[in-house]
Design a protein around this motif. Structure first.
Motif, short mmCIF file in Angstrom:
data_model
loop_
_atom_site.label_atom_id
_atom_site.label_comp_id
_atom_site.label_asym_id
_atom_site.label_seq_id
_atom_site.Cartn_x
_atom_site.Cartn_y
_atom_site.Cartn_z
N ASP A 58 -0.51 -4.61 59.54
CA ASP A 58 -1.96 -4.68 59.39
C ASP A 58 -2.68 -4.04 60.58
N SER A 59 -2.07 -4.12 61.75
CA SER A 59 -2.73 -3.61 62.95
C SER A 59 -2.84 -2.08 62.99
N VAL A 60 -2.03 -1.40 62.19
CA VAL A 60 -2.07 0.07 62.21
C VAL A 60 -2.46 0.67 60.87
N LYS A 61 -2.56 -0.15 59.84
CA LYS A 61 -2.85 0.35 58.51
C LYS A 61 -4.17 1.12 58.51
N GLY A 62 -4.16 2.30 57.92
CA GLY A 62 -5.35 3.13 57.88
C GLY A 62 -5.49 4.07 59.06
N ARG A 63 -4.69 3.86 60.10
CA ARG A 63 -4.75 4.72 61.29
C ARG A 63 -3.46 5.50 61.50
N PHE A 64 -2.32 4.89 61.17
CA PHE A 64 -1.02 5.53 61.36
C PHE A 64 -0.46 5.96 60.01
N THR A 65 0.33 7.04 60.04
CA THR A 65 1.00 7.53 58.85
C THR A 65 2.44 7.86 59.19
N ILE A 66 3.36 7.31 58.41
CA ILE A 66 4.78 7.61 58.57
C ILE A 66 5.20 8.52 57.42
N ALA A 67 6.01 9.53 57.74
CA ALA A 67 6.41 10.47 56.70
C ALA A 67 7.66 11.22 57.12
N HIS A 68 8.39 11.68 56.11
CA HIS A 68 9.55 12.55 56.37
C HIS A 68 9.07 13.98 56.57
N ASP A 69 9.64 14.64 57.55
CA ASP A 69 9.54 16.07 57.70
C ASP A 69 10.88 16.62 57.27
N ARG A 70 11.03 16.86 55.98
CA ARG A 70 12.34 17.20 55.45
C ARG A 70 12.84 18.55 55.93
N ALA A 71 11.92 19.45 56.20
CA ALA A 71 12.32 20.78 56.68
C ALA A 71 13.07 20.69 58.00
N ASN A 72 12.68 19.69 58.82
CA ASN A 72 13.30 19.54 60.14
C ASN A 72 14.14 18.28 60.24
N ASP A 73 14.31 17.58 59.10
CA ASP A 73 15.13 16.38 59.04
C ASP A 73 14.75 15.38 60.13
N ARG A 74 13.49 14.99 60.12
CA ARG A 74 13.03 14.00 61.06
C ARG A 74 11.96 13.14 60.40
N VAL A 75 11.64 12.06 61.03
CA VAL A 75 10.57 11.16 60.56
C VAL A 75 9.46 11.18 61.59
N LEU A 76 8.24 11.39 61.12
CA LEU A 76 7.08 11.48 61.99
C LEU A 76 6.23 10.22 61.87
N LEU A 77 5.61 9.86 62.98
CA LEU A 77 4.60 8.80 62.96
C LEU A 77 3.32 9.41 63.54
N GLN A 78 2.39 9.72 62.66
CA GLN A 78 1.09 10.26 63.08
C GLN A 78 0.18 9.09 63.41
N MET A 79 -0.30 9.06 64.63
CA MET A 79 -1.13 7.95 65.10
C MET A 79 -2.52 8.47 65.41
N ASN A 80 -3.49 8.05 64.63
CA ASN A 80 -4.88 8.46 64.82
C ASN A 80 -5.71 7.27 65.28
N SER A 81 -6.89 7.57 65.80
CA SER A 81 -7.82 6.52 66.25
C SER A 81 -7.11 5.51 67.13
N LEU A 82 -6.39 6.00 68.10
CA LEU A 82 -5.61 5.11 68.96
C LEU A 82 -6.50 4.18 69.77
N LYS A 83 -6.01 2.98 69.98
CA LYS A 83 -6.73 1.94 70.72
C LYS A 83 -5.90 1.53 71.94
#
Length: 121
Positions: A58-83
């Motif tokens: 709940d503390s990161v919902k709407g601000r962070f996004t987790i996703a696969h970068d399949r081209a580079n075989d990695r998992v990204l965590l995009q963190m926006n509106s950091l507090k």
């Protein structure tokens, strides 16, 4: 299997960072990967194998996004509106045993060394 995190740093409140998790010689898409933070290994976000499901605390919902970068075989965590309260050591964890069903630190056997995220004005 040793996850390796990268992308941490120091930013001001409201700014963004992108964390990356990769494992040499291991395909992450077919397993579950989680991001956790702090000594207590608080769950931040998890992406379950084959993109079947995604969880955010709940503390990161709407601000962070987790996703696969399949081209580079990695998992990204995009963190926006950091507090400032996002400041912590962030860990990537990988379910190499292919048995995780919830976003809980106890279920993940393979952990990285962590990458520091600092948010301050």
């Amino acid at each position: 299997v040793q996850p390796v995190e990268s992308g941490g740093g120091s930013v001001r409140p409201g700014e963004s960072l992108s964390l990356s998790c990769a494992v040499a010689g291991y395909t992450l898409y077919y397993t579950s990967v989680g991001w956790f933070r702090g000594k207590e290994r608080e769950e931040v976000a998890c992406i379950f194998r084959n993109d079947n499901r995604i969880y955010y605390s709940d503390s990161v919902k709407g601000r962070f996004t987790i996703a696969h970068d399949r081209a580079n075989d990695r998992v990204l965590l995009q963190m926006n509106s950091l507090k400032p309260e996002d400041t912590d050591l962030y860990y990537c964890a990988v379910d190499v045993d292919i048995r995780v069903s919830t976003c809980s630190a106890n279920g993940f056997p393979a952990w990285g060394q962590g990458t520091q995220v600092s948010v301050s004005s």
